[in-house]
Design an enzyme around this catalytic site. Structure first.
Site, mmCIF file in Angstrom:
data_model
loop_
_atom_site.group_PDB
_atom_site.id
_atom_site.type_symbol
_atom_site.label_atom_id
_atom_site.label_comp_id
_atom_site.label_asym_id
_atom_site.label_seq_id
_atom_site.Cartn_x
_atom_site.Cartn_y
_atom_site.Cartn_z
ATOM 1 N N LYS A 13 42.267 51.499 57.438
ATOM 2 C CA LYS A 13 43.442 50.812 57.774
ATOM 3 C C LYS A 13 44.631 51.479 57.373
ATOM 4 O O LYS A 13 45.829 51.480 58.153
ATOM 5 C CB LYS A 13 43.422 49.396 57.226
ATOM 6 C CG LYS A 13 42.259 48.471 57.672
ATOM 7 C CD LYS A 13 42.254 47.082 56.974
ATOM 8 C CE LYS A 13 42.310 47.046 55.494
ATOM 9 N NZ LYS A 13 40.976 47.392 54.798
ATOM 10 N N ARG A 88 42.883 37.987 54.049
ATOM 11 C CA ARG A 88 41.542 38.394 53.513
ATOM 12 C C ARG A 88 40.527 37.311 53.419
ATOM 13 O O ARG A 88 39.550 37.648 53.258
ATOM 14 C CB ARG A 88 41.629 39.249 52.323
ATOM 15 C CG ARG A 88 41.687 40.671 52.221
ATOM 16 C CD ARG A 88 41.575 41.038 50.734
ATOM 17 N NE ARG A 88 41.227 42.429 50.450
ATOM 18 C CZ ARG A 88 41.861 43.322 50.410
ATOM 19 N NH1 ARG A 88 43.106 43.466 50.753
ATOM 20 N NH2 ARG A 88 41.376 44.483 49.910
ATOM 21 N N ARG A 127 38.264 59.231 47.937
ATOM 22 C CA ARG A 127 39.774 58.817 48.410
ATOM 23 C C ARG A 127 40.737 59.099 47.342
ATOM 24 O O ARG A 127 40.674 59.043 46.153
ATOM 25 C CB ARG A 127 39.780 57.356 48.602
ATOM 26 C CG ARG A 127 41.182 56.694 49.311
ATOM 27 C CD ARG A 127 41.045 55.927 50.059
ATOM 28 N NE ARG A 127 40.966 54.339 49.114
ATOM 29 C CZ ARG A 127 41.046 53.399 49.776
ATOM 30 N NH1 ARG A 127 41.182 52.939 51.045
ATOM 31 N NH2 ARG A 127 40.705 52.149 48.932
ATOM 32 N N ARG A 160 42.264 55.520 42.963
ATOM 33 C CA ARG A 160 42.726 54.283 42.339
ATOM 34 C C ARG A 160 41.442 53.852 41.517
ATOM 35 O O ARG A 160 40.462 54.103 41.554
ATOM 36 C CB ARG A 160 42.638 53.311 43.565
ATOM 37 C CG ARG A 160 43.857 53.445 44.491
ATOM 38 C CD ARG A 160 43.666 52.867 45.832
ATOM 39 N NE ARG A 160 43.072 51.484 45.701
ATOM 40 C CZ ARG A 160 43.072 50.669 47.009
ATOM 41 N NH1 ARG A 160 43.636 50.947 47.925
ATOM 42 N NH2 ARG A 160 42.355 49.793 46.690
ATOM 43 N N ARG A 171 33.647 45.328 45.911
ATOM 44 C CA ARG A 171 34.792 44.998 47.185
ATOM 45 C C ARG A 171 34.238 45.046 48.600
ATOM 46 O O ARG A 171 34.661 44.429 49.439
ATOM 47 C CB ARG A 171 35.556 46.296 46.897
ATOM 48 C CG ARG A 171 36.426 46.124 45.786
ATOM 49 C CD ARG A 171 37.383 47.437 45.434
ATOM 50 N NE ARG A 171 38.296 47.945 46.563
ATOM 51 C CZ ARG A 171 38.639 48.955 46.857
ATOM 52 N NH1 ARG A 171 38.127 49.963 46.277
ATOM 53 N NH2 ARG A 171 39.586 49.322 47.908
HETATM 54 P P1 AMP Z 1 43.596 46.906 49.167
HETATM 55 O O1 AMP Z 1 44.449 48.239 48.565
HETATM 56 O O2 AMP Z 1 44.026 46.282 50.163
HETATM 57 O O3 AMP Z 1 42.133 47.420 49.034
HETATM 58 O O4 AMP Z 1 43.641 45.778 47.786
HETATM 59 C C1 AMP Z 1 43.275 46.107 46.546
HETATM 60 C C2 AMP Z 1 42.944 44.955 45.652
HETATM 61 O O5 AMP Z 1 44.120 43.950 45.577
HETATM 62 C C3 AMP Z 1 41.835 43.993 46.330
HETATM 63 O O6 AMP Z 1 40.374 44.578 46.006
HETATM 64 C C4 AMP Z 1 42.032 42.658 45.735
HETATM 65 O O7 AMP Z 1 41.788 42.553 44.341
HETATM 66 C C5 AMP Z 1 43.698 42.744 45.715
HETATM 67 N N1 AMP Z 1 44.225 42.366 47.110
HETATM 68 C C6 AMP Z 1 44.916 42.809 48.051
HETATM 69 N N2 AMP Z 1 45.167 42.380 49.041
HETATM 70 C C7 AMP Z 1 44.705 40.835 48.809
HETATM 71 C C8 AMP Z 1 44.500 39.722 49.660
HETATM 72 N N3 AMP Z 1 45.202 39.647 50.681
HETATM 73 N N4 AMP Z 1 44.136 38.595 48.842
HETATM 74 C C9 AMP Z 1 43.580 38.758 47.765
HETATM 75 N N5 AMP Z 1 43.240 39.627 46.867
HETATM 76 C C10 AMP Z 1 43.997 40.776 47.394
#
Ligand code: AMP
Length: 214
Positions: A13, A88, A127, A160, A171
């Site tokens: 994404k 999410r 990644r 990360r 996740r």
């Molecule tokens: P991402 O970079 O989108 O994979 O987000 C990394 C982490 O941030 C996720 O595993 C969640 O812990 C938190 N996070 C990001 N976006 C959301 C969301 N919309 N709702 C809840 N937690 C989020």
């Protein structure tokens, strides 16, 4: 274009969002990026979010919804935006719809990037992201020319914290349980498009552009 990008962690994404930003000149709103910055800056929000993120769980809806509402009110969102990693959960999607209805600017598209579960683990463990310009690499599929160094800007590449194997498993489970149902949610709204997220990044991007008329 007011677009929601859906897809499991590692589906690509963020990569497609970066290309769309370049092409369409609209901002990407990544809740993950906003939260990681808050953690790095040690803000109260960052302190609250960190434990959820480290375990691969979700930050509470109220926190994330508040962040996104604030961000959508900024001037650069007037011409459109790409929401990456938000919503999410169904409550987040409903809160977003309510907020956008009050602004008279409903979502125009939801795009699901679909990748088989088996491929996602390799994508996520490989990644790497440039600390400076956020360019993404994968040590298995699209390695930088020099290990640990960004081809584009010479910045340092990092992994990360939540791209470690045990966190990734959680996740992916959280995605299946809480986020995958949003595909049906947006199908029901008549704005869902789906693209296969396997193959070359540019081929996927060409399909994305034609689906979105971008
Ligand atoms: P991402 O970079 O989108 O994979 O987000 C990394 C982490 O941030 C996720 O595993 C969640 O812990 C938190 N996070 C990001 N976006 C959301 C969301 N919309 N709702 C809840 N937690 C989020």
């Amino acid at each position: 274009m007011r677009l929601v990008l859906l897809g499991a962690p590692g589906a690509g994404k963020g990569t497609q969002a970066m290309k769309l930003i370049d092409k369409c000149g609209i901002p990407q709103i990544s809740t993950g990026d906003i939260l990681r910055k808050a953690v790095a800056d040690g803000t109260p929000l960052g302190k609250e979010a960190k434990s959820y993120m480290d375990s691969g769980g979700l930050v509470p809806d109220t926190v994330v919804i508040g962040l996104v509402k604030e961000r959508l009110a900024q001037d650069d969102c007037e011409k459109g935006y790409i929401l990456d990693g938000f919503p999410r959960t169904t409550p987040q999607a409903e809160a977003l719809d309510a907020e956008l209805a009050s602004m008279n600017t409903p979502l125009t598209d939801a795009l699901s990037v679909d990748v088989p579960m088996d491929d996602l683990m390799k994508r996520l463990t490989g990644r790497r992201t440039c600390k400076a310009c956020k360019q993404m690499y994968n040590v298995h599929f699209s390695a930088p020319q020099k290990e640990g160094v960004c081809d584009k800007c010479g910045g340092e590449l990092m992994q990360r914290d939540d791209d470690k194997e045990d966190t990734i498993k959680n996740r992916l489970e959280v995605y299946q349980k809480s986020t995958a149902p949003l595909i049906d949610y947006y199908k029901g709204k008549g704005i869902l498009k789906s693209v296969e997220g396997t193959g070359s990044i540019d081929d996927i991007f060409n399909k994305v552009c034609s689906m979105l008329n971008a």
